[in-house]
Design a protein around this motif. Structure first.
Motif, mmCIF file in Angstrom:
data_model
loop_
_atom_site.group_PDB
_atom_site.id
_atom_site.type_symbol
_atom_site.label_atom_id
_atom_site.label_comp_id
_atom_site.label_asym_id
_atom_site.label_seq_id
_atom_site.Cartn_x
_atom_site.Cartn_y
_atom_site.Cartn_z
ATOM 1 N N TRP A 1 5.650 26.462 -27.419
ATOM 2 C CA TRP A 1 4.489 25.699 -27.876
ATOM 3 C C TRP A 1 3.687 25.319 -26.655
ATOM 4 C CZ3 TRP A 1 4.249 24.918 -33.198
ATOM 5 C CH2 TRP A 1 3.168 24.172 -33.671
ATOM 6 N N SER A 3 -0.182 23.510 -25.084
ATOM 7 C CA SER A 3 -1.343 22.679 -25.362
ATOM 8 C C SER A 3 -2.043 22.385 -24.046
ATOM 9 C CB SER A 3 -0.925 21.372 -26.036
ATOM 10 O OG SER A 3 -2.041 20.560 -26.345
ATOM 11 N N THR A 59 1.712 18.270 -27.446
ATOM 12 C CA THR A 59 0.276 18.031 -27.597
ATOM 13 C C THR A 59 -0.238 17.279 -26.385
ATOM 14 O OG1 THR A 59 0.511 17.887 -30.007
ATOM 15 C CG2 THR A 59 -1.513 17.024 -29.040
ATOM 16 N N SER A 61 -3.119 15.065 -24.446
ATOM 17 C CA SER A 61 -4.166 14.128 -24.842
ATOM 18 C C SER A 61 -5.538 14.780 -24.648
ATOM 19 C CB SER A 61 -4.081 12.850 -24.005
ATOM 20 O OG SER A 61 -5.214 12.030 -24.264
ATOM 21 N N ALA A 68 0.613 13.729 -22.162
ATOM 22 C CA ALA A 68 1.008 14.693 -23.185
ATOM 23 C C ALA A 68 2.186 14.111 -23.953
ATOM 24 C CB ALA A 68 1.371 16.034 -22.564
ATOM 25 N N ARG A 111 4.999 17.957 -36.114
ATOM 26 C CA ARG A 111 3.753 18.304 -35.432
ATOM 27 C C ARG A 111 3.046 17.003 -35.081
ATOM 28 N NH1 ARG A 111 6.272 22.481 -35.726
ATOM 29 N NH2 ARG A 111 5.781 24.269 -37.034
ATOM 30 N N VAL A 113 -0.607 15.091 -33.517
ATOM 31 C CA VAL A 113 -2.007 15.142 -33.090
ATOM 32 C C VAL A 113 -2.410 13.780 -32.565
ATOM 33 C CG1 VAL A 113 -2.730 17.019 -34.612
ATOM 34 C CG2 VAL A 113 -2.800 14.660 -35.439
ATOM 35 N N THR A 122 2.237 11.880 -36.302
ATOM 36 C CA THR A 122 3.238 12.930 -36.397
ATOM 37 C C THR A 122 3.445 13.282 -37.860
ATOM 38 O OG1 THR A 122 4.403 12.305 -34.372
ATOM 39 C CG2 THR A 122 5.656 13.540 -35.992
ATOM 40 N N ALA A 180 -4.145 19.487 -37.925
ATOM 41 C CA ALA A 180 -5.288 19.481 -37.014
ATOM 42 C C ALA A 180 -6.084 18.214 -37.236
ATOM 43 C CB ALA A 180 -6.175 20.705 -37.239
#
Length: 342
Positions: A1, A3, A59, A61, A68, A111, A113, A122, A180
């Protein structure tokens, strides 16, 4: 993964297997690159080797350089765990429990965001074995992951798969949700919602209050068996989704025919414009043919100005370089340009 952060730092998270004895152990690790992926820092360990560490996601920032966030499932305790970095991945905080699950259930595939106001959301799946239902939940943190709210249910469906009527083998059904966030802070979640081997949908849920409450919006697609959706939102608020479905499969023939589709919405999911991306692809000839699918993930990202970029996998007859090939597509509403990546 992977980002990318606002300062260009690229973060990676994954599992590092440890081969010791007969019990498979994996550590959750993270690394970073400051030069666009040309070189990477020696990975830091977020969670030590254990049985049942799974599905880490990371993820960066979008607003705060050097920050992150990582989440993963810990099957041994049925919990979702979280860690963060504030120094571009040099060090990571001790793991925090995002959700401890409930009896006779297990939490998985988280996941995360970051909303424009800094709130962390989450989203994760929970298999509730006692009632035979799989559910999607969301939880929020207002203090950079130190504490998390009680989870809120988004979507639910019976646990259990569907089989190919021609062969009796299981159809593709990862049921891994994808999430998303839009520029206005709206959060979108998508996941498979199939009802039979020949009918289904890509379910989409939306929150307009930072993950506090959720509503289901119109689903893209024509109602065929569908799987592996990925979602993204561009800087204009256009929502994009890519997925596979079996609308062009013909029962009784030698192939399990899938196609890759893309749909976009400029009205927050009320209506969708659909585009054929690639295919047909015969799922029975793929590298994971015994599982009847070509993987568990595909990727979709918004391009800076307008449009989307996707990564997906195709098997024969579209693929020519092996059992499966990985492709890249540049997507805009109404058109797409697929290219073989490797």
């Amino acid at each position: 993964w992977v980002s990318a952060g606002v300062d260009g730092t690229v973060y990676f998270s994954g599992l590092a297997p440890h081969f010791q004895g007969t019990t498979p152990l994996s550590a959750v690790v993270a690394s970073r690159s400051r030069d666009g992926g040309r070189t990477w820092r020696v990975p830091a360990t977020l969670s030590p080797p254990a049985e049942g560490n799974e599905t880490p996601a990371i993820t960066a920032s979008p607003r705060r350089p050097g920050r992150a966030y990582a989440v993963w499932a810990e099957f041994a305790t049925a919990a979702i765990k979280f860690s963060r970095t504030r120094d571009r991945g040099a060090t990571w905080s001790p793991p925090v429990v995002v959700d401890p699950s409930i009896p006779d259930a297990i939490d998985l595939v988280p996941r995360l965001v970051v909303l424009p106001n800094g709130t962390l959301v989450t989203v994760f799946a929970r298999a509730e074995f006692a009632i035979g239902v799989g559910k999607i939940y969301a939880t929020r943190s207002l203090d950079q992951g130190r504490s998390w709210t009680a989870p809120v249910e988004l979507l639910a469906a019976p646990i259990g798969g569907f089989v190919d009527p021609d062969t009796g083998e299981e159809l593709p059904q990862p049921q891994f949700e994808n999430v998303a966030v839009a520029p206005d802070g709206s959060v979108y979640v998508t996941v498979e919602a199939n009802s039979s081997a020949s009918s289904g949908a890509i379910a989409v849920a939306r929150s307009r209050d930072g993950g506090v409450s959720w509503t289901r919006v119109t689903s893209p697609g024509i109602g065929a068996y569908a799987f592996e959706p990925a979602i993204a939102v561009d800087s204009h608020g256009t929502v994009g989704i890519i997925w596979y479905d079996l609308r062009n499969d013909r029962p009784g023939d030698a192939a399990l025919t899938g196609d890759v589709w893309f749909a976009s919405s400029q009205d927050r999911g009320s209506s969708w414009q659909e585009t054929h991306v690639a295919g047909p692809t015969d799922l029975r000839t793929g590298a994971l043919a015994r599982q009847n699918h070509v993987g568990e993930y595909q990727g979709l990202a918004a391009i800076r100005h307008r449009g989307f970029a996707a990564i997906f996998t195709l098997a024969a007859p579209f693929a020519t370089d092996g059992p499966t090939d990985i492709f890249f597509a540049n997507l805009r509403p109404g058109r797409c340009r697929p290219h073989r990546a490797c």
